[in-house]
Design a protein around this motif. Structure first.
Motif, PDB file in Angstrom:
ATOM      1  N   VAL A 124       0.867  -1.170   0.000  1.00  0.00           N
ATOM      2  CA  VAL A 124       0.000   0.000   0.000  1.00  0.00           C
ATOM      3  C   VAL A 124       0.903   1.219   0.000  1.00  0.00           C
ATOM      4  O   VAL A 124       1.732   1.380   0.876  1.00  0.00           O
ATOM      5  CB  VAL A 124      -0.936   0.045   1.234  1.00  0.00           C
ATOM      6  N   HIS A 125       0.770   2.064  -1.009  1.00  0.00           N
ATOM      7  CA  HIS A 125       1.565   3.279  -1.128  1.00  0.00           C
ATOM      8  C   HIS A 125       0.680   4.472  -0.806  1.00  0.00           C
ATOM      9  O   HIS A 125      -0.459   4.524  -1.218  1.00  0.00           O
ATOM     10  CB  HIS A 125       2.127   3.416  -2.545  1.00  0.00           C
ATOM     11  N   ILE A 126       1.201   5.452  -0.075  1.00  0.00           N
ATOM     12  CA  ILE A 126       0.454   6.623   0.341  1.00  0.00           C
ATOM     13  C   ILE A 126       0.911   7.819  -0.464  1.00  0.00           C
ATOM     14  O   ILE A 126       2.097   8.123  -0.529  1.00  0.00           O
ATOM     15  CB  ILE A 126       0.647   6.920   1.841  1.00  0.00           C
ATOM     16  N   ASP A 127      -0.044   8.517  -1.116  1.00  0.00           N
ATOM     17  CA  ASP A 127       0.232   9.770  -1.832  1.00  0.00           C
ATOM     18  C   ASP A 127      -0.482  10.888  -1.098  1.00  0.00           C
ATOM     19  O   ASP A 127      -1.663  10.760  -0.794  1.00  0.00           O
ATOM     20  CB  ASP A 127      -0.326   9.737  -3.267  1.00  0.00           C
ATOM     21  N   ARG A 128       0.197  11.961  -0.832  1.00  0.00           N
ATOM     22  CA  ARG A 128      -0.463  13.132  -0.251  1.00  0.00           C
ATOM     23  C   ARG A 128      -1.212  13.838  -1.363  1.00  0.00           C
ATOM     24  O   ARG A 128      -0.669  14.066  -2.447  1.00  0.00           O
ATOM     25  CB  ARG A 128       0.554  14.066   0.373  1.00  0.00           C
ATOM     26  N   THR A 129      -2.484  14.177  -1.127  1.00  0.00           N
ATOM     27  CA  THR A 129      -3.284  14.843  -2.161  1.00  0.00           C
ATOM     28  C   THR A 129      -3.734  16.201  -1.718  1.00  0.00           C
ATOM     29  O   THR A 129      -3.629  16.560  -0.593  1.00  0.00           O
ATOM     30  CB  THR A 129      -4.520  14.005  -2.530  1.00  0.00           C
TER      31      THR A 129
END
Length: 129
Positions: A124-129
């Protein structure tokens, strides 16, 4: 602290803006007016509500993921010396990712912040949006 409009909150919760507005009108989630007079929800309040909402099994939620991307709100961060655990509530979906502490700090992640969890295989990769 980041705040969310009713429409943004609805998208994060996986419901229609009308449903989110009704919940706010009924006092299920508290709102306040921002500088421009829009009704907004504090990020920490929305994070707490999204967790309660997901656990309630409320049938109003209908959420679809496109390309394994889950936009949501950060509901928890546990920092260790080297590793970190980030929890995101994306509508009815709770996702937990283990990543480096440095990664969390570089992204500037905080509880109540909008983020997107991207899932590929077992990662699971987290991207800040």
């Amino acid at each position: 602290m980041q705040s969310y409009t009713i429409g943004q909150a609805a998208r994060l919760l996986g419901v229609s803006p009308d449903t989110a507005r009704r919940w706010a009108d009924a006092g299920r989630v508290s709102t306040h007016r921002d500088e421009s007079g829009r009704r907004v929800i504090d990020g920490k309040s929305l994070a707490a509500f999204s967790t309660e909402f997901a656990q309630s099994g409320d049938d109003d939620a209908s959420y679809t993921s496109a390309r394994n991307a889950f936009p949501g709100i950060v509901t928890g961060i546990k920092l260790g010396d080297i590793a970190a655990q980030v929890t995101i509530q994306a509508g009815p979906h709770r996702l937990v990712s283990l990543l480096t502490r440095e990664g969390v700090e570089e992204l500037g992640l905080e509880v109540g912040m909008q983020a997107t969890a991207r899932v590929k295989s077992t990662s699971v990769h987290i991207d800040r949006t």
